[in-house]
Scaffold this motif. Structure first.
Motif, PDB file in Angstrom:
ATOM      1  N   ALA A   1      -4.813  -3.550  -1.298  1.00 50.01           N
ATOM      2  CA  ALA A   1      -3.874  -2.545  -1.449  1.00 50.01           C
ATOM      3  C   ALA A   1      -4.063  -1.518  -2.329  1.00 50.01           C
ATOM      4  CB  ALA A   1      -2.374  -3.057  -1.108  1.00 50.01           C
ATOM      5  N   LEU A   2      -3.966  -2.273  -3.581  1.00 52.34           N
ATOM      6  CA  LEU A   2      -4.004  -1.668  -4.937  1.00 52.34           C
ATOM      7  C   LEU A   2      -5.143  -1.046  -5.343  1.00 52.34           C
ATOM      8  CD1 LEU A   2      -2.515  -1.105  -7.761  1.00 52.34           C
ATOM      9  CD2 LEU A   2      -3.369  -3.473  -8.372  1.00 52.34           C
ATOM     10  N   LEU A   3      -6.189  -1.340  -4.964  1.00 52.61           N
ATOM     11  CA  LEU A   3      -7.624  -0.554  -4.843  1.00 52.61           C
ATOM     12  C   LEU A   3      -7.522   0.579  -4.112  1.00 52.61           C
ATOM     13  CD1 LEU A   3     -10.211  -3.401  -5.629  1.00 52.61           C
ATOM     14  CD2 LEU A   3      -9.400  -1.716  -7.316  1.00 52.61           C
ATOM     15  N   LEU A   4      -6.960   0.425  -2.765  1.00 52.67           N
ATOM     16  CA  LEU A   4      -7.288   1.317  -1.918  1.00 52.67           C
ATOM     17  C   LEU A   4      -6.261   2.492  -2.314  1.00 52.67           C
ATOM     18  CD1 LEU A   4      -7.939  -0.378   1.794  1.00 52.67           C
ATOM     19  CD2 LEU A   4      -9.405   0.791   0.214  1.00 52.67           C
ATOM     20  N   ALA A   5      -4.988   2.146  -2.686  1.00 51.71           N
ATOM     21  CA  ALA A   5      -3.976   3.206  -2.814  1.00 51.71           C
ATOM     22  C   ALA A   5      -4.598   4.539  -3.653  1.00 51.71           C
ATOM     23  CB  ALA A   5      -2.893   2.820  -3.344  1.00 51.71           C
ATOM     24  N   PRO A   6      -5.083   4.201  -5.072  1.00 57.09           N
ATOM     25  CA  PRO A   6      -5.786   5.440  -5.736  1.00 57.09           C
ATOM     26  C   PRO A   6      -6.986   6.075  -4.893  1.00 57.09           C
ATOM     27  CG  PRO A   6      -6.084   3.386  -6.644  1.00 57.09           C
ATOM     28  CD  PRO A   6      -5.178   3.156  -5.522  1.00 57.09           C
ATOM     29  N   THR A   7      -7.769   5.287  -4.341  1.00 56.26           N
ATOM     30  CA  THR A   7      -9.068   5.919  -3.731  1.00 56.26           C
ATOM     31  C   THR A   7      -8.328   6.663  -2.497  1.00 56.26           C
ATOM     32  OG1 THR A   7     -10.106   4.027  -4.444  1.00 56.26           O
ATOM     33  CG2 THR A   7     -11.064   5.000  -2.538  1.00 56.26           C
ATOM     34  N   PHE A   8      -7.445   6.230  -1.683  1.00 53.28           N
ATOM     35  CA  PHE A   8      -6.986   6.882  -0.835  1.00 53.28           C
ATOM     36  C   PHE A   8      -6.197   8.484  -1.317  1.00 53.28           C
ATOM     37  CE2 PHE A   8      -3.310   7.999   2.033  1.00 53.28           C
ATOM     38  CZ  PHE A   8      -3.973   8.077   3.235  1.00 53.28           C
ATOM     39  N   ALA A   9      -5.662   8.415  -1.987  1.00 48.85           N
ATOM     40  CA  ALA A   9      -5.104   9.670  -2.818  1.00 48.85           C
ATOM     41  C   ALA A   9      -6.260  10.526  -3.334  1.00 48.85           C
ATOM     42  CB  ALA A   9      -4.034   9.341  -3.957  1.00 48.85           C
ATOM     43  N   ASN A  10      -7.316  10.184  -4.008  1.00 52.49           N
ATOM     44  CA  ASN A  10      -8.128  10.917  -4.496  1.00 52.49           C
ATOM     45  C   ASN A  10      -9.167  11.556  -3.403  1.00 52.49           C
ATOM     46  OD1 ASN A  10     -10.111  11.437  -7.101  1.00 52.49           O
ATOM     47  ND2 ASN A  10     -11.439  10.655  -5.524  1.00 52.49           N
ATOM     48  N   ALA A  11      -9.294  10.674  -2.233  1.00 51.46           N
ATOM     49  CA  ALA A  11     -10.125  11.214  -1.148  1.00 51.46           C
ATOM     50  C   ALA A  11      -9.213  12.382  -0.492  1.00 51.46           C
ATOM     51  CB  ALA A  11     -10.325  10.072  -0.175  1.00 51.46           C
TER      52      ALA A  11
ATOM     53  N   ASN B   1      -1.796   4.389 -12.698  1.00 50.49           N
ATOM     54  CA  ASN B   1      -0.360   4.455 -12.514  1.00 50.49           C
ATOM     55  C   ASN B   1       0.051   3.390 -11.475  1.00 50.49           C
ATOM     56  OD1 ASN B   1      -0.129   7.064 -13.993  1.00 50.49           O
ATOM     57  ND2 ASN B   1       0.059   8.216 -12.118  1.00 50.49           N
ATOM     58  N   THR B   2      -0.832   3.294 -10.469  1.00 49.90           N
ATOM     59  CA  THR B   2      -0.606   2.113  -9.686  1.00 49.90           C
ATOM     60  C   THR B   2      -0.757   0.974 -10.130  1.00 49.90           C
ATOM     61  OG1 THR B   2      -2.825   2.289  -8.541  1.00 49.90           O
ATOM     62  CG2 THR B   2      -1.119   3.641  -7.421  1.00 49.90           C
ATOM     63  N   LEU B   3      -1.646   0.591 -10.823  1.00 46.01           N
ATOM     64  CA  LEU B   3      -2.106  -0.702 -11.749  1.00 46.01           C
ATOM     65  C   LEU B   3      -0.650  -0.898 -12.667  1.00 46.01           C
ATOM     66  CD1 LEU B   3      -3.842  -3.184 -12.333  1.00 46.01           C
ATOM     67  CD2 LEU B   3      -4.825  -1.801 -13.943  1.00 46.01           C
ATOM     68  N   ALA B   4      -0.272  -0.063 -13.496  1.00 47.69           N
ATOM     69  CA  ALA B   4       0.818  -0.454 -14.344  1.00 47.69           C
ATOM     70  C   ALA B   4       1.845  -0.660 -13.498  1.00 47.69           C
ATOM     71  CB  ALA B   4       1.098   0.681 -15.156  1.00 47.69           C
ATOM     72  N   ILE B   5       2.234   0.057 -12.477  1.00 46.19           N
ATOM     73  CA  ILE B   5       3.541  -0.329 -11.807  1.00 46.19           C
ATOM     74  C   ILE B   5       3.448  -1.414 -10.835  1.00 46.19           C
ATOM     75  CG2 ILE B   5       4.576   0.617  -9.357  1.00 46.19           C
ATOM     76  CD1 ILE B   5       3.948   3.498 -10.532  1.00 46.19           C
ATOM     77  N   TRP B   6       2.240  -1.941 -10.351  1.00 47.16           N
ATOM     78  CA  TRP B   6       2.055  -3.134  -9.729  1.00 47.16           C
ATOM     79  C   TRP B   6       2.102  -4.330 -10.710  1.00 47.16           C
ATOM     80  CZ3 TRP B   6       2.442  -4.852  -5.060  1.00 47.16           C
ATOM     81  CH2 TRP B   6       2.181  -6.110  -4.849  1.00 47.16           C
ATOM     82  N   CYS B   7       1.788  -4.275 -11.671  1.00 41.55           N
ATOM     83  CA  CYS B   7       1.604  -5.296 -12.797  1.00 41.55           C
ATOM     84  C   CYS B   7       3.054  -5.612 -13.145  1.00 41.55           C
ATOM     85  CB  CYS B   7       0.885  -5.021 -14.133  1.00 41.55           C
ATOM     86  SG  CYS B   7      -0.940  -5.211 -13.777  1.00 41.55           S
ATOM     87  N   MET B   8       4.044  -4.376 -13.332  1.00 40.71           N
ATOM     88  CA  MET B   8       5.477  -4.664 -13.452  1.00 40.71           C
ATOM     89  C   MET B   8       6.067  -5.445 -12.358  1.00 40.71           C
ATOM     90  SD  MET B   8       6.491  -0.992 -15.303  1.00 40.71           S
ATOM     91  CE  MET B   8       4.745   0.012 -15.676  1.00 40.71           C
ATOM     92  N   PHE B   9       5.853  -5.137 -11.296  1.00 38.73           N
ATOM     93  CA  PHE B   9       6.226  -5.802 -10.038  1.00 38.73           C
ATOM     94  C   PHE B   9       5.980  -7.169  -9.907  1.00 38.73           C
ATOM     95  CE2 PHE B   9       5.712  -7.012  -5.564  1.00 38.73           C
ATOM     96  CZ  PHE B   9       7.213  -6.953  -5.201  1.00 38.73           C
TER      97      PHE B   9
ATOM     98  N   PHE C   1       0.966  -1.161  -0.150  1.00 31.92           N
ATOM     99  CA  PHE C   1       0.031   0.115   0.143  1.00 31.92           C
ATOM    100  C   PHE C   1       1.002   1.504  -0.125  1.00 31.92           C
ATOM    101  CE2 PHE C   1      -2.161   3.487   2.354  1.00 31.92           C
ATOM    102  CZ  PHE C   1      -3.289   3.800   1.731  1.00 31.92           C
ATOM    103  N   ILE C   2       1.783   1.406   0.904  1.00 34.56           N
ATOM    104  CA  ILE C   2       2.660   2.600   1.024  1.00 34.56           C
ATOM    105  C   ILE C   2       3.677   2.704  -0.160  1.00 34.56           C
ATOM    106  CG2 ILE C   2       4.558   3.783   2.217  1.00 34.56           C
ATOM    107  CD1 ILE C   2       3.626   2.374   4.812  1.00 34.56           C
ATOM    108  N   GLY C   3       4.151   1.653  -0.719  1.00 38.04           N
ATOM    109  CA  GLY C   3       4.985   1.432  -2.033  1.00 38.04           C
ATOM    110  C   GLY C   3       4.064   2.177  -3.012  1.00 38.04           C
ATOM    111  N   LEU C   4       2.825   1.737  -3.378  1.00 34.99           N
ATOM    112  CA  LEU C   4       2.064   2.018  -4.413  1.00 34.99           C
ATOM    113  C   LEU C   4       1.615   3.677  -4.209  1.00 34.99           C
ATOM    114  CD1 LEU C   4      -0.040  -0.918  -4.957  1.00 34.99           C
ATOM    115  CD2 LEU C   4       1.210   0.091  -6.445  1.00 34.99           C
ATOM    116  N   VAL C   5       1.275   4.011  -3.189  1.00 31.33           N
ATOM    117  CA  VAL C   5       1.069   5.442  -2.860  1.00 31.33           C
ATOM    118  C   VAL C   5       2.359   6.278  -3.342  1.00 31.33           C
ATOM    119  CG1 VAL C   5       0.617   7.316  -1.064  1.00 31.33           C
ATOM    120  CG2 VAL C   5      -0.861   5.115  -1.000  1.00 31.33           C
ATOM    121  N   VAL C   6       3.445   6.104  -2.788  1.00 29.95           N
ATOM    122  CA  VAL C   6       4.742   6.724  -3.057  1.00 29.95           C
ATOM    123  C   VAL C   6       5.105   6.731  -4.559  1.00 29.95           C
ATOM    124  CG1 VAL C   6       7.178   6.835  -2.561  1.00 29.95           C
ATOM    125  CG2 VAL C   6       5.456   6.458  -0.713  1.00 29.95           C
ATOM    126  N   ALA C   7       5.015   5.499  -4.975  1.00 31.83           N
ATOM    127  CA  ALA C   7       5.308   5.225  -6.675  1.00 31.83           C
ATOM    128  C   ALA C   7       4.348   6.055  -7.418  1.00 31.83           C
ATOM    129  CB  ALA C   7       4.943   3.812  -7.007  1.00 31.83           C
TER     130      ALA C   7
END
Length: 373
Positions: A233-243, A256-264, A21-27
């Motif tokens: 985690a992946l769904l909450l990260a963009p929702t958290f930022a938007n909120a 952004n978070t989906l593409a980065i997570w898929c690569m990882f 979660f934290i990694g995706l928010v930062v990324a």
């Protein structure tokens, strides 16, 4: 209970979730705040990974036979999702920075709807595939027939995971199709005043909740080893930022978070599949046996020779969330139709949620020149 979180590994599972979660928010912040960050994340890095994927696929029967990506993540869905999300991110940067003629073209503002729709359709196709294979019966990795039933059944995926397909997949697939039509105001796409974000004001909390519940069910049914991470985690990260600080930028955050997570996940699949961070959903009624099967194979795949029966499945959560997903999406599309009729507008050409709090806050962030256009 949705997940098996217990015993000595529970703290590791929770720690792994926090890392994701934290990694995706930062990324996401790295990718959205500067052109350099976006170019590196969605052009340079995917180009390098493409070379890597080509090389290991060429050597899939020789030097790369035991490569984790080949063994665990070489199905069509994972590559399709990775590149669809990445292409979406590039298109969003074109719109955000007004690059070239595309970035200035009015018709290209429909790109976010198109790419999100394609991503949803990819998942819907996978849901229907799982329903078909689970309900009619399929074969495991050794070609042995596994009987299915109208209520659902086990089948062994090309990534080496036992899935339990059934009516919940059909219901959720329908919810996904409805979700596509819940995207309104296709042409109201803006750059933020600071050019950090591509904004879609009409994509308010109603769509976000409908999407998140549908997508969680998709991952829960079809990516059971990953759903603790990509379904929560992946769904909450963009929702958290938007909120909290990026109102109107949810779709950019999500891509952004989906593409980065898929690569990882494509390069380091063992993080989710075969490590102390692995977290199974409650579908598996006997999780210890599943984990032992994964460990015995020692490559992140479940044992294809497990004699699984209906008694080994607990699809209650799959069914409940599928019903929830379709009910929420029906409620949202019904509200969209109602608002569109009241305002006498086309919900796709014009903004349905104009005047609502979320829409106002997002539009306030848009550049004046962009709004005028």
């Amino acid at each position: 209970m949705l997940f098996h979180i217990y015993g000595d590994l529970s703290l590791w599972q929770l720690f792994g979730w926090c890392l994701a979660f934290i990694g995706l928010v930062v990324a996401n912040e790295i990718a959205r705040r500067t052109k350099a960050g976006g170019i590196f994340c969605f052009i340079v890095l995917p180009a390098a990974l493409t070379v890597y994927f080509i090389v290991i696929n060429i050597g899939a029967k020789t030097f790369a036979a035991n490569n984790p990506t080949i063994v665990q993540m070489n199905g069509w869905f994972h590559y399709a999702k990775l590149y669809a999300a990445t292409i979406g991110c590039i298109g969003f940067m074109i719109l955000k920075y007004h690059w070239g003629s595309l970035g200035k073209a009015q018709w290209f503002k429909a790109w976010p709807f198109l790419i999100v729709g394609i991503n949803i359709l990819i998942a819907v196709a996978s849901d229907f595939e799982s329903a078909y294979k689970g309900m009619i019966g399929w074969t495991n990795a050794n070609g042995q027939f596994i009987a299915g039933s109208a209520a659902g059944g086990w089948w062994y995926s090309s990534e080496g995971v036992w899935l339990y397909g059934g009516w919940w997949n059909i219901l959720n697939g329908i919810a996904g199709l409805i979700n596509i039509m819940c995207m309104t105001g296709w042409w109201s796409i803006y750059s933020s005043k600071d050019q950090k974000d591509m904004l879609w004001p009409d994509m308010t909390w109603q769509f976000i909740i409908a999407y998140d519940v549908w997508n969680f069910e998709y991952t829960y049914c079809n990516l059971p080893l990953h759903t603790w991470y990509c379904g929560v985690a992946l769904l909450l990260a963009p929702t958290f930022a938007n909120a909290f600080w990026n109102k109107g930028g949810w779709i950019q955050n999500r891509a952004n978070t989906l593409a980065i997570w898929c690569m990882f996940a494509q390069v380091v699949p063992s993080f989710q599949n075969n490590s102390r961070f692995t977290t199974l959903p409650s579908l598996y009624a006997h999780p210890d046996a599943i984990m032992q099967g994964i460990s015995a194979m020692n490559n992140g795949r479940m044992d294809p020779n497990m004699a699984l029966t209906a008694a080994d499945a607990n699809p209650t959560a799959q069914g409940v969330v599928a019903i929830l997903a379709i009910v929420i999406n029906i409620l949202v599309i019904t509200n969209i139709i109602k608002r569109a009729k009241e305002r006498k507008i086309n919900p796709y050409k014009q903004d349905v949620f104009e005047g609502t709090r979320d829409h106002k806050l997002a539009l306030e962030r848009a550049a004046e020149a962009n709004k005028a256009a």
